[in-house]
Design a protein around this motif. Structure first.
Motif, PDB file in Angstrom:
ATOM      1  N   GLY A  41       0.814  -1.283  -0.008  1.00 17.60           N
ATOM      2  CA  GLY A  41       0.027   0.116  -0.045  1.00 17.60           C
ATOM      3  C   GLY A  41       0.729   1.358   0.123  1.00 17.60           C
ATOM      4  N   ASP A  42       0.965   1.885   1.222  1.00 18.84           N
ATOM      5  CA  ASP A  42       1.532   2.996   1.141  1.00 18.84           C
ATOM      6  C   ASP A  42       3.026   3.126   1.289  1.00 18.84           C
ATOM      7  N   PHE A  43       3.680   1.971   1.451  1.00 17.36           N
ATOM      8  CA  PHE A  43       5.024   1.810   1.684  1.00 17.36           C
ATOM      9  C   PHE A  43       5.697   0.389   1.023  1.00 17.36           C
ATOM     10  N   GLY A  44       6.631   0.367   0.654  1.00 19.43           N
ATOM     11  CA  GLY A  44       7.236  -0.936   0.041  1.00 19.43           C
ATOM     12  C   GLY A  44       8.605  -1.077   0.317  1.00 19.43           C
ATOM     13  N   VAL A  45       9.145  -2.375   0.065  1.00 12.58           N
ATOM     14  CA  VAL A  45      10.750  -2.283   0.358  1.00 12.58           C
ATOM     15  C   VAL A  45      11.209  -2.882  -1.271  1.00 12.58           C
ATOM     16  N   ILE A  46      12.318  -2.138  -1.597  1.00 13.97           N
ATOM     17  CA  ILE A  46      12.886  -2.575  -3.035  1.00 13.97           C
ATOM     18  C   ILE A  46      14.159  -3.418  -2.896  1.00 13.97           C
ATOM     19  N   LYS A  47      14.132  -4.491  -3.270  1.00 13.46           N
ATOM     20  CA  LYS A  47      15.755  -5.398  -3.249  1.00 13.46           C
ATOM     21  C   LYS A  47      16.149  -5.167  -4.435  1.00 13.46           C
ATOM     22  N   PHE A  48      17.470  -5.139  -4.320  1.00 19.44           N
ATOM     23  CA  PHE A  48      18.405  -4.993  -5.453  1.00 19.44           C
ATOM     24  C   PHE A  48      19.786  -6.318  -5.040  1.00 19.44           C
ATOM     25  N   LEU A  49      19.959  -6.827  -6.199  1.00 20.46           N
ATOM     26  CA  LEU A  49      21.133  -7.523  -6.226  1.00 20.46           C
ATOM     27  C   LEU A  49      22.272  -6.518  -7.235  1.00 20.46           C
ATOM     28  N   VAL A  50      23.323  -6.197  -6.683  1.00 14.92           N
ATOM     29  CA  VAL A  50      24.030  -5.461  -7.434  1.00 14.92           C
ATOM     30  C   VAL A  50      25.558  -6.073  -7.378  1.00 14.92           C
ATOM     31  N   ASN A  51      26.034  -5.571  -8.401  1.00 15.77           N
ATOM     32  CA  ASN A  51      27.575  -6.028  -8.526  1.00 15.77           C
ATOM     33  C   ASN A  51      28.492  -5.530  -7.582  1.00 15.77           C
ATOM     34  N   ASP A  52      28.465  -4.367  -6.911  1.00 11.19           N
ATOM     35  CA  ASP A  52      29.247  -4.010  -5.926  1.00 11.19           C
ATOM     36  C   ASP A  52      28.330  -3.383  -4.703  1.00 11.19           C
ATOM     37  N   LEU A  53      28.102  -4.521  -3.692  1.00  5.34           N
ATOM     38  CA  LEU A  53      27.285  -4.054  -2.764  1.00  5.34           C
ATOM     39  C   LEU A  53      27.949  -2.987  -1.753  1.00  5.34           C
ATOM     40  N   GLU A  54      29.272  -2.976  -1.253  1.00  6.05           N
ATOM     41  CA  GLU A  54      29.571  -1.942  -0.322  1.00  6.05           C
ATOM     42  C   GLU A  54      29.420  -0.457  -0.967  1.00  6.05           C
TER      43      GLU A  54
ATOM     44  N   PHE B 378      14.503  -1.241  10.642  1.00  9.32           N
ATOM     45  CA  PHE B 378      14.267  -1.823   9.200  1.00  9.32           C
ATOM     46  C   PHE B 378      15.423  -2.757   8.974  1.00  9.32           C
ATOM     47  N   ASP B 379      14.481  -4.064   8.681  1.00 11.93           N
ATOM     48  CA  ASP B 379      15.594  -5.260   8.495  1.00 11.93           C
ATOM     49  C   ASP B 379      15.305  -5.805   6.887  1.00 11.93           C
ATOM     50  N   GLY B 380      14.869  -5.003   6.085  1.00 13.51           N
ATOM     51  CA  GLY B 380      14.393  -5.337   4.944  1.00 13.51           C
ATOM     52  C   GLY B 380      13.154  -6.329   4.643  1.00 13.51           C
ATOM     53  N   HIS B 381      12.410  -6.559   5.638  1.00 11.01           N
ATOM     54  CA  HIS B 381      11.234  -7.625   5.810  1.00 11.01           C
ATOM     55  C   HIS B 381      10.020  -6.765   5.772  1.00 11.01           C
ATOM     56  N   VAL B 382       9.238  -6.591   4.747  1.00 17.32           N
ATOM     57  CA  VAL B 382       8.013  -5.914   4.631  1.00 17.32           C
ATOM     58  C   VAL B 382       7.035  -6.561   5.552  1.00 17.32           C
ATOM     59  N   GLU B 383       6.928  -7.589   6.161  1.00 16.81           N
ATOM     60  CA  GLU B 383       6.238  -8.325   7.170  1.00 16.81           C
ATOM     61  C   GLU B 383       6.215  -7.681   8.398  1.00 16.81           C
ATOM     62  N   HIS B 384       7.628  -7.255   8.848  1.00 19.09           N
ATOM     63  CA  HIS B 384       7.658  -6.729  10.020  1.00 19.09           C
ATOM     64  C   HIS B 384       7.176  -5.217  10.154  1.00 19.09           C
ATOM     65  N   LEU B 385       7.354  -4.535   8.828  1.00 19.28           N
ATOM     66  CA  LEU B 385       6.746  -3.037   8.891  1.00 19.28           C
ATOM     67  C   LEU B 385       5.245  -3.023   9.087  1.00 19.28           C
ATOM     68  N   ILE B 386       4.670  -4.245   8.233  1.00 19.48           N
ATOM     69  CA  ILE B 386       3.194  -4.371   8.256  1.00 19.48           C
ATOM     70  C   ILE B 386       2.796  -4.541   9.822  1.00 19.48           C
ATOM     71  N   ARG B 387       3.543  -5.536  10.617  1.00 21.21           N
ATOM     72  CA  ARG B 387       3.164  -5.933  11.924  1.00 21.21           C
ATOM     73  C   ARG B 387       3.343  -4.604  12.653  1.00 21.21           C
ATOM     74  N   LEU B 388       4.464  -3.627  12.451  1.00 17.86           N
ATOM     75  CA  LEU B 388       4.546  -2.338  13.064  1.00 17.86           C
ATOM     76  C   LEU B 388       3.465  -1.542  13.013  1.00 17.86           C
ATOM     77  N   LYS B 389       3.083  -1.519  11.832  1.00 20.02           N
ATOM     78  CA  LYS B 389       1.902  -0.309  11.152  1.00 20.02           C
ATOM     79  C   LYS B 389       0.719  -0.983  11.974  1.00 20.02           C
ATOM     80  N   ASN B 390       0.304  -2.194  12.018  1.00 16.61           N
ATOM     81  CA  ASN B 390      -0.887  -2.698  12.543  1.00 16.61           C
ATOM     82  C   ASN B 390      -0.824  -2.426  14.038  1.00 16.61           C
ATOM     83  N   LEU B 391       0.267  -2.632  14.640  1.00 19.44           N
ATOM     84  CA  LEU B 391       0.512  -2.423  16.115  1.00 19.44           C
ATOM     85  C   LEU B 391      -0.111  -0.941  16.373  1.00 19.44           C
TER      86      LEU B 391
END
Lengths: 146, 430
Positions: A41-54, B378-391
């Motif tokens: 919905g109002d937010f998301g998490v965008i995940k990337f696999l990249v050639n230079d992580l650091e 923020f640990d990259g898990h969208v589920e954890h954020l949803i849980r926080l939001k619902n709380l």
């Protein structure tokens, strides 16, 4: 087996948000090998696999992005009917729950790479140790990617 | 520790008698010198000599902010302009400001009251007070400045802003006490963290006087633990001298309101009728010891209640509870009265949430609360954020009855405030 790390970016769901992130990566000269968006919905998490992580980590942090690094599994997948099923079935039998997953093409072999994200990556690695699967490391992905 | 022990611990009987005597003098003074008040009293068939008890004051009309604005620049002055030595104004968001005049005696009296507050909370000679409120037309900084000097405290008149320099001053001169707004104190905590500084280790702070903006008990506790210092709530408004009208003692259970200088009432903000003792309502104040510009039954718009039980510190002046909100900040969603402070209280108790938030009102049956997540959660898990939001949604619903929308946003993406924070964006009347 060698772990593969991806970079996750927290993003409000607004037009231009992805462009803002990819702009930073482009400017830093980072090649994106794979990408996946988990939206809620109002937010998301965008995940990337990249050639230079650091370098990607540094560049995004400098611009104030909220990011996190986590390990995923990269498994070679045959590009034939039933290729994904063979892996999915194996994961099911080992009781490993997949949170996110996306595929990458591989050049020389007509095979593909399956990226999977699980809650406990260490445990998943242990459970799959003796299975006939090929896990790719970060350098291998770079080399073999199509 | 007391600054004026006798008056601070005066028996209730003597205090009431003193109030009545001073009220009588004040009413006689304004009847004679201020046409606005003479008209108000005449209109209600009241003469100052009719005053028998403190309750008789309810026969008089309220003085509102609009009355003060209408009296601008000097319509409510009770002395010759030449007898006034200080002018402060309090600006509204619209229209003319309110002008408040002080005689030399008024200023001295204001400083005495605030000196009581400083000493009451353990500040004295040897302390270094960094005064980070705005110097100028606003009363906050100047009143504190004079009070601290009166007590014999070294004052650093830094004013707000320029955080780097504030930090230098704190370190170079060993600042022990801050006078500051809550939003700036929170901003400063964030600034210190980013600079890799630990206030408990790198600074000598002991306490802070935090005011000029409402903040919740949770915010106070959060700041106290962030800095490892004591925070004392203070209450004041420019129309009534500024800070030091009421102040917490070491017990931190409500603020002693200096009743020898102010007469307080608590009324229903809608009807203006008195509330029963201990019930919450709008605070009404009458100055009892002011020369230049006495104000009768002023509608503060602040919501509070009176604590009549004696305080362990020995002071007899009654306490008021932390300001629950401004009658004007209150907004209504689905028929429910909501104060921004209620939302703040909930958010501060949820871990994983940063200090900034915003309330968006787009319709009369829906509110949206924007909340910044903390970078570390923020640990990259969208589920954890949803849980926080619902709380957050669940906790808010149980506090304010209405189920809000919650939007999680990136840390640092909401406006931060170095001055007065505006948290509510009401788009419904546009």
């Amino acid at each position: 087996m060698t772990g593969v790390r991806q970079i996750s970016v927290f993003a409000s769901n607004r037009p231009g948000k992805i462009a803002a992130i990819t702009g930073v990566l482009a400017e830093a000269g980072i090649n994106i090998m794979g990408m996946n968006i988990a939206s809620s919905g109002d937010f998301g998490v965008i995940k990337f696999l990249v050639n230079d992580l650091e370098k990607a980590d540094r560049a995004l942090r400098e611009k104030g992005f909220t990011i996190s690094l986590n390990e995923v599994l990269a498994i070679e997948m045959e590009d034939v009917p039933g290729g994904l099923h063979r892996i999915a079935d194996l994961l099911y039998r080992k009781n490993i729950n997949v949170e996110y997953s996306y595929g990458l093409p591989m050049k020389p072999h007509r095979n593909a790479i399956l990226i999977i994200e699980v809650e406990d990556v260490e445990q998943a690695k242990l459970l799959l140790k003796n299975e006939p699967l090929r896990f790719l490391s970060e350098p291998e992905i770079q080399k073999e990617r199509g | 520790m007391f600054w004026q022990k006798e008056i601070e611990t005066l028996s209730r009987d003597k205090l009431s008698a003193l109030q009545l005597e001073r009220l009588g003098r004040t009413l006689a003074r304004v009847y004679e010198r201020v046409p606005f008040y003479r008209k108000a009293m005449d209109g209600n068939g009241f003469r100052p000599e009719d005053l028998r008890g403190l309750k008789d004051i309810t026969a008089l009309p309220f003085t509102t902010r609009e009355d003060l604005r209408a009296g601008y620049p000097d319509g409510l002055l009770a002395v010759e302009r030449t007898e006034a030595v200080r002018l402060h104004t309090s600006s509204g968001t619209t229209g003319k400001p309110k002008a408040i005049f002080f005689s030399r005696r008024d200023l001295d009296q204001a400083a005495e009251l605030l000196a009581r507050c400083l000493v009451m909370t353990g500040t004295g000679p040897g302390d270094v007070l960094q005064n980070m409120m705005t110097y100028g037309l606003f009363t906050g900084a100047l009143m504190m400045h004079y009070a601290a000097e009166k007590v014999g405290i070294l004052v650093i008149p830094s004013g707000p802003g320029n955080t780097e320099r504030q930090l230098d001053l704190m370190r170079d001169f060993g600042t022990t006490v801050l006078h500051i707004t809550p939003s700036y104190l929170l901003y400063l905590a964030d600034y210190l963290a980013r600079a890799g500084l630990d206030p408990a280790r790198d600074l000598k702070l002991k306490r802070a006087y935090v005011g000029a903006e409402p903040y919740s008990e949770e915010t106070r506790r959060k700041i106290e633990s962030l800095y490892g210092i004591d925070i004392y709530n203070s209450y004041g408004l420019s129309e009534m001298n500024g800070p030091g009208v009421a102040f917490e003692c070491a017990g931190k259970q409500g603020m002693h309101l200096w009743e020898d200088n102010f007469l307080m009432e608590v009324v229903d903000p809608e009807t203006g009728r008195p509330r029963a003792e201990g019930e919450a309502g709008e605070l009404i104040l009458t100055t009892l010891n002011r020369e230049a510009m006495p104000i009768i039954r002023y509608r503060t718009r602040d919501i509070t209640s009176v604590i009549s039980e004696p305080c362990a510190c020995g002071r007899t002046h009654r306490r008021i509870t932390r300001i629950a909100g401004r009658a004007d900040d209150m907004f209504i969603v689905r028929g429910v009265n909501i104060f921004p402070q209620q939302v703040e209280r909930v958010l501060m108790a949820v871990s994983g949430v940063a200090q900034n938030y915003q309330i968006i009102l787009d319709s009369y049956d829906q509110m949206t609360v924007r909340v910044e997540i903390q970078r570390e959660v923020f640990d990259g898990h969208v589920e954890h954020l949803i849980r926080l939001k619902n709380l957050i949604i669940d906790r808010l619903r149980s506090e304010i009855v209405v189920r809000p929308e919650v939007e999680l946003v990136e840390p640092g993406s909401l406006p931060t405030f170095e001055g007065k924070g505006k948290r509510v964006i009401d788009r419904r009347t546009m």
